[in-house]
Design a protein around this motif. Structure first.
Motif, mmCIF file in Angstrom:
data_model
loop_
_atom_site.group_PDB
_atom_site.id
_atom_site.type_symbol
_atom_site.label_atom_id
_atom_site.label_comp_id
_atom_site.label_asym_id
_atom_site.label_seq_id
_atom_site.Cartn_x
_atom_site.Cartn_y
_atom_site.Cartn_z
ATOM 1 N N THR A 113 31.665 19.115 2.974
ATOM 2 C CA THR A 113 30.452 19.109 2.058
ATOM 3 C C THR A 113 29.445 19.714 2.333
ATOM 4 N N ALA A 121 23.620 11.599 3.702
ATOM 5 C CA ALA A 121 24.719 11.390 3.279
ATOM 6 C C ALA A 121 24.093 10.275 1.747
ATOM 7 N N CYS A 125 25.396 9.732 -0.817
ATOM 8 C CA CYS A 125 26.498 8.931 -1.804
ATOM 9 C C CYS A 125 27.244 7.667 -0.651
ATOM 10 N N PRO A 126 27.781 7.897 0.539
ATOM 11 C CA PRO A 126 28.254 7.219 1.204
ATOM 12 C C PRO A 126 26.694 6.130 2.548
ATOM 13 N N CYS A 137 31.642 11.113 -0.982
ATOM 14 C CA CYS A 137 30.956 11.957 -1.899
ATOM 15 C C CYS A 137 31.535 12.599 -2.639
ATOM 16 N N CYS A 152 28.790 17.483 -4.059
ATOM 17 C CA CYS A 152 27.786 18.513 -5.151
ATOM 18 C C CYS A 152 27.461 19.462 -4.554
ATOM 19 N N ARG A 153 27.174 19.656 -3.276
ATOM 20 C CA ARG A 153 26.131 20.646 -2.803
ATOM 21 C C ARG A 153 27.144 21.831 -2.577
HETATM 22 S S1 SF4 Z 1 28.285 13.511 -3.985
HETATM 23 FE FE1 SF4 Z 1 26.144 15.587 -3.291
HETATM 24 S S2 SF4 Z 1 24.528 13.364 -2.656
HETATM 25 FE FE2 SF4 Z 1 26.253 12.877 -3.005
HETATM 26 S S3 SF4 Z 1 26.750 13.085 -0.372
HETATM 27 FE FE3 SF4 Z 1 27.940 14.446 -1.686
HETATM 28 S S4 SF4 Z 1 26.991 16.073 -1.534
HETATM 29 FE FE4 SF4 Z 1 25.454 14.312 -1.099
#
Ligand code: SF4
Ligand code: SF4
Length: 268
Positions: free
Chosen positions: A202, A208, A210-211, A217, A220-221
């Motif tokens: 991603t 990072a 969420c981690p 992850c 979302c990007r």
């Molecule tokens: S889900 Fe989105 S905000 Fe969460 S770690 Fe992945 S890219 Fe970043």
């Protein structure tokens, strides 16, 4: 970048002499990305000194239509949204897709996974008369000049991008994956903690998010440059995660739909 008004020089000694006029809009979305911008109280006034905001429903009642930059949040899921987006595009010199819904369809596009759209509408809305169609990102309807990724967008990142835009600088996104930022933050790898994670494929830029909180992850990007999805499928399998769990993550925000091929063996 929008042109300066004709009666003003654009810069004097390298300093911008005017602020581009900007408007914010929302289509199908939770409006969380716009809220992220307003939530940044510490730097909001400095940030707004770069832009003259002429329309922003979450923040102000005034409403002008002579904007140069349009920030559009949300996906297109109704005919009136498509029409509205075309009008915005015709006015704006720069159109920015704000957040995952605008860039990829976001979580909204999950409804497209069902073969019978009428069934989805019935399950969600019952017999209520609701107009809703298949979900599309902005770029499926009009040309998009710039995407700002994330669900939601990251406040610090959007400020950097908007400042670059207002100063006429080149806007760049990280090509490296979330995994790199996660390592730099000295987190334990979530795979070693028994949690699946799309960090290796991603696009970075969220630091990072969420981690850092010990959550894997969800992508979302969208994909990092040269994302090796097939290799991550192998890693997921090696750690005992099902192909279905991997597919659910990959399809959650719609960003990976742009990849040319699905890894071999991943269920359709
Ligand atoms: S889900 Fe989105 S905000 Fe969460 S770690 Fe992945 S890219 Fe970043
Ligand atoms: S937790 Fe996810 S983002 Fe962090 S190192 Fe492991 S795979 Fe990469």
């Amino acid at each position: 970048m929008p042109a300066a008004p004709p009666d003003l020089p654009r810069r004097y000694l390298g300093v911008p002499l005017w602020r581009p006029r900007a408007a914010f809009f929302e289509l199908t979305s939770c409006e969380g990305c716009q809220l992220q911008i307003l939530n940044n109280e510490d730097t909001l006034l400095d940030f707004l000194s770069f832009l003259e905001v002429v329309q922003f429903r979450e923040a102000m009642t005034e409403k002008a239509e002579d904007y140069e930059i349009a920030f559009v949040e949300g996906a297109v899921s109704r005919a009136d949204e498509e029409e509205r987006l075309r009008r915005i595009r015709a006015q704006a010199q720069v159109l920015v897709a704000l957040g995952s819904c605008a860039a990829f369809g976001g979580v909204n596009q999950l409804r497209n996974r069902w073969a019978d759209p009428a069934l989805v509408v019935r399950e969600v809305y019952g017999e209520a008369p609701v107009e809703t169609a298949l979900v599309r990102p902005l770029s499926a309807v009009v040309p998009v000049d710039l995407m700002i990724f994330g669900c939601p967008i990251r406040k610090e990142e959007v400020e950097r991008i908007v400042c670059d835009l207002a100063l006429g600088k080149t806007v760049t996104h990280p090509a490296y994956p979330v995994c790199l930022e996660c390592k730099a933050n000295e987190n334990l790898c979530l795979f070693d903690l028994g949690e699946p994670c799309l960090g290796p494929i991603t696009r970075g830029g969220c630091n990072a998010w969420c981690p850092n909180e010990r959550a894997g992850c969800w992508g979302c990007r969208g994909p990092a440059e040269d994302a090796n999805v097939a290799q991550l499928l192998e890693i997921m399998r090696r750690h005992g995660f099902s192909d279905e769990a991997f597919r659910d993550r990959l399809e959650c925000f719609g960003g990976f739909a742009s990849l040319p091929a699905r890894p071999e063996g991943l269920p359709a």
